[in-house]
Design a protein around this motif. Structure first.
Motif, PDB file in Angstrom:
ATOM      1  N   VAL A 228       0.870  -1.159  -0.134  1.00 54.02           N
ATOM      2  CA  VAL A 228      -0.058   0.153   0.001  1.00 54.02           C
ATOM      3  C   VAL A 228       0.838   1.315  -0.124  1.00 54.02           C
ATOM      4  N   LYS A 229       0.555   2.288  -0.691  1.00 55.59           N
ATOM      5  CA  LYS A 229       1.355   3.497  -0.795  1.00 55.59           C
ATOM      6  C   LYS A 229       0.724   4.324   0.530  1.00 55.59           C
ATOM      7  N   PRO A 230       1.801   5.213   0.852  1.00 54.40           N
ATOM      8  CA  PRO A 230       1.532   6.222   2.004  1.00 54.40           C
ATOM      9  C   PRO A 230       0.478   7.108   1.713  1.00 54.40           C
ATOM     10  N   SER A 231      -0.456   7.070   2.730  1.00 53.31           N
ATOM     11  CA  SER A 231      -1.565   8.253   2.703  1.00 53.31           C
ATOM     12  C   SER A 231      -2.640   7.500   2.194  1.00 53.31           C
ATOM     13  N   GLN A 232      -2.503   6.313   1.524  1.00 52.10           N
ATOM     14  CA  GLN A 232      -3.701   5.694   1.204  1.00 52.10           C
ATOM     15  C   GLN A 232      -4.392   4.888   2.369  1.00 52.10           C
ATOM     16  N   SER A 233      -5.582   4.193   1.926  1.00 49.02           N
ATOM     17  CA  SER A 233      -6.237   3.212   2.971  1.00 49.02           C
ATOM     18  C   SER A 233      -5.820   1.951   2.729  1.00 49.02           C
ATOM     19  N   LEU A 234      -5.812   1.097   3.813  1.00 54.65           N
ATOM     20  CA  LEU A 234      -5.577  -0.145   3.761  1.00 54.65           C
ATOM     21  C   LEU A 234      -6.822  -0.999   4.280  1.00 54.65           C
ATOM     22  N   SER A 235      -7.303  -1.815   3.584  1.00 56.08           N
ATOM     23  CA  SER A 235      -8.256  -2.941   3.674  1.00 56.08           C
ATOM     24  C   SER A 235      -8.062  -4.257   3.767  1.00 56.08           C
ATOM     25  N   LEU A 236      -8.266  -5.057   4.948  1.00 53.41           N
ATOM     26  CA  LEU A 236      -8.030  -6.114   5.082  1.00 53.41           C
ATOM     27  C   LEU A 236      -9.201  -6.853   5.562  1.00 53.41           C
ATOM     28  N   THR A 237      -9.365  -8.043   4.922  1.00 48.79           N
ATOM     29  CA  THR A 237     -10.687  -9.084   5.352  1.00 48.79           C
ATOM     30  C   THR A 237     -10.122 -10.163   6.035  1.00 48.79           C
ATOM     31  N   CYS A 238     -11.169 -10.634   7.004  1.00 56.15           N
ATOM     32  CA  CYS A 238     -10.906 -11.983   7.512  1.00 56.15           C
ATOM     33  C   CYS A 238     -12.189 -12.721   7.178  1.00 56.15           C
ATOM     34  N   THR A 239     -11.794 -13.835   6.591  1.00 53.20           N
ATOM     35  CA  THR A 239     -12.962 -14.842   6.102  1.00 53.20           C
ATOM     36  C   THR A 239     -13.192 -15.994   7.393  1.00 53.20           C
ATOM     37  N   VAL A 240     -14.027 -16.031   7.911  1.00 53.39           N
ATOM     38  CA  VAL A 240     -14.158 -17.231   9.118  1.00 53.39           C
ATOM     39  C   VAL A 240     -15.141 -18.378   8.355  1.00 53.39           C
ATOM     40  N   SER A 241     -14.638 -19.626   8.620  1.00 54.36           N
ATOM     41  CA  SER A 241     -15.173 -20.869   8.311  1.00 54.36           C
ATOM     42  C   SER A 241     -15.283 -21.776   9.404  1.00 54.36           C
ATOM     43  N   GLY A 242     -16.520 -22.637   9.398  1.00 51.61           N
ATOM     44  CA  GLY A 242     -16.674 -23.531  10.355  1.00 51.61           C
ATOM     45  C   GLY A 242     -17.313 -22.939  11.629  1.00 51.61           C
ATOM     46  N   GLY A 243     -17.769 -21.703  11.776  1.00 48.70           N
ATOM     47  CA  GLY A 243     -18.378 -21.049  12.818  1.00 48.70           C
ATOM     48  C   GLY A 243     -18.986 -19.572  12.499  1.00 48.70           C
ATOM     49  N   SER A 244     -19.945 -19.199  13.104  1.00 48.93           N
ATOM     50  CA  SER A 244     -20.568 -17.789  12.596  1.00 48.93           C
ATOM     51  C   SER A 244     -19.825 -16.648  13.599  1.00 48.93           C
ATOM     52  N   ILE A 245     -19.426 -15.728  12.977  1.00 46.69           N
ATOM     53  CA  ILE A 245     -19.216 -14.348  13.897  1.00 46.69           C
ATOM     54  C   ILE A 245     -20.215 -13.587  14.505  1.00 46.69           C
ATOM     55  N   THR A 246     -21.481 -14.347  14.572  1.00 50.50           N
ATOM     56  CA  THR A 246     -22.439 -13.838  15.450  1.00 50.50           C
ATOM     57  C   THR A 246     -22.968 -14.652  16.520  1.00 50.50           C
ATOM     58  N   THR A 247     -21.907 -15.744  16.616  1.00 52.09           N
ATOM     59  CA  THR A 247     -22.114 -16.370  17.830  1.00 52.09           C
ATOM     60  C   THR A 247     -21.747 -15.687  19.099  1.00 52.09           C
ATOM     61  N   ASN A 248     -22.518 -15.923  20.199  1.00 57.08           N
ATOM     62  CA  ASN A 248     -22.329 -15.251  21.331  1.00 57.08           C
ATOM     63  C   ASN A 248     -21.199 -15.538  21.884  1.00 57.08           C
ATOM     64  N   ASP A 249     -20.608 -14.327  22.409  1.00 61.85           N
ATOM     65  CA  ASP A 249     -19.414 -14.245  23.442  1.00 61.85           C
ATOM     66  C   ASP A 249     -17.917 -14.403  22.616  1.00 61.85           C
ATOM     67  N   TYR A 250     -18.059 -14.251  21.526  1.00 69.06           N
ATOM     68  CA  TYR A 250     -16.741 -14.199  20.684  1.00 69.06           C
ATOM     69  C   TYR A 250     -16.556 -12.716  20.262  1.00 69.06           C
ATOM     70  N   TYR A 251     -15.315 -12.448  20.085  1.00 75.54           N
ATOM     71  CA  TYR A 251     -14.863 -11.108  19.949  1.00 75.54           C
ATOM     72  C   TYR A 251     -13.595 -11.231  18.785  1.00 75.54           C
ATOM     73  N   TRP A 252     -13.862 -10.593  17.583  1.00 74.45           N
ATOM     74  CA  TRP A 252     -13.248 -11.056  16.210  1.00 74.45           C
ATOM     75  C   TRP A 252     -12.316  -9.723  16.270  1.00 74.45           C
ATOM     76  N   THR A 253     -11.116 -10.139  16.191  1.00 71.75           N
ATOM     77  CA  THR A 253      -9.989  -9.052  16.603  1.00 71.75           C
ATOM     78  C   THR A 253      -9.020  -9.145  15.605  1.00 71.75           C
ATOM     79  N   TRP A 254      -8.381  -7.848  15.412  1.00 70.92           N
ATOM     80  CA  TRP A 254      -7.470  -7.781  14.550  1.00 70.92           C
ATOM     81  C   TRP A 254      -6.175  -7.288  15.457  1.00 70.92           C
ATOM     82  N   ILE A 255      -4.839  -7.882  15.149  1.00 67.88           N
ATOM     83  CA  ILE A 255      -3.776  -7.895  15.631  1.00 67.88           C
ATOM     84  C   ILE A 255      -2.583  -7.543  14.866  1.00 67.88           C
ATOM     85  N   ARG A 256      -1.549  -6.559  15.024  1.00 67.33           N
ATOM     86  CA  ARG A 256      -0.527  -6.654  14.117  1.00 67.33           C
ATOM     87  C   ARG A 256       0.890  -6.734  14.921  1.00 67.33           C
ATOM     88  N   GLN A 257       1.837  -7.248  13.972  1.00 67.44           N
ATOM     89  CA  GLN A 257       3.296  -7.221  14.474  1.00 67.44           C
ATOM     90  C   GLN A 257       4.316  -6.770  13.545  1.00 67.44           C
TER      91      GLN A 257
END
Length: 120
Positions: free
Chosen positions: A12-41
């Motif tokens: 990505v070039k500086p000053s632009q926007s970055l968009s990343l998508t996480c696709t989940v399989s095997g379970g729903s992102i609306t299932t109670n008590d789960y928090y879908w998180t982004w972390i970077r290193q």
């Protein structure tokens, strides 16, 4: 078995926007008590927590990135998306999506990570 997979541009070039998508399989992102998180290193540094979107759709962001971070979801596709605006080279990092379980109080699923480089 729940699996997470990140996708997005590797460069990505500086000053632009970055968009990343996480696709989940095997379970729903609306299932109670789960928090879908982004972390970077960033290179040579420790993990940095970015934010989450909860099963309810509510969001919470870390203070250091809050001003230019947005996390959203598409429940029909079982995906959640990170958007960072006005990126700089300091946003270069491996980005991970992960699932936080409030029952176990731990991250119990991780994506493999995706490298994002911010450079002109």
């Amino acid at each position: 078995q729940v699996q997470l997979q990140e996708s997005g541009p590797g460069l990505v070039k500086p000053s632009q926007s970055l968009s990343l998508t996480c696709t989940v399989s095997g379970g729903s992102i609306t299932t109670n008590d789960y928090y879908w998180t982004w972390i970077r290193q960033p290179p040579g540094k420790g993990m940095e927590w970015i934010g989450y979107i909860a099963y309810s759709g509510s969001t919470y962001y870390g203070p250091s990135l809050k001003s230019h971070t947005s996390i959203s979801r598409d429940t029909s596709r079982n995906q959640f998306t990170l958007q960072l605006s006005s990126v700089t080279p300091e946003d270069t990092a491996v980005y991970y999506c992960a699932r936080w379980s409030s029952d176990f109080r731990a991250y119990d699923c991780w994506g493999q990570g995706t490298q994002v480089t911010v450079s002109s």
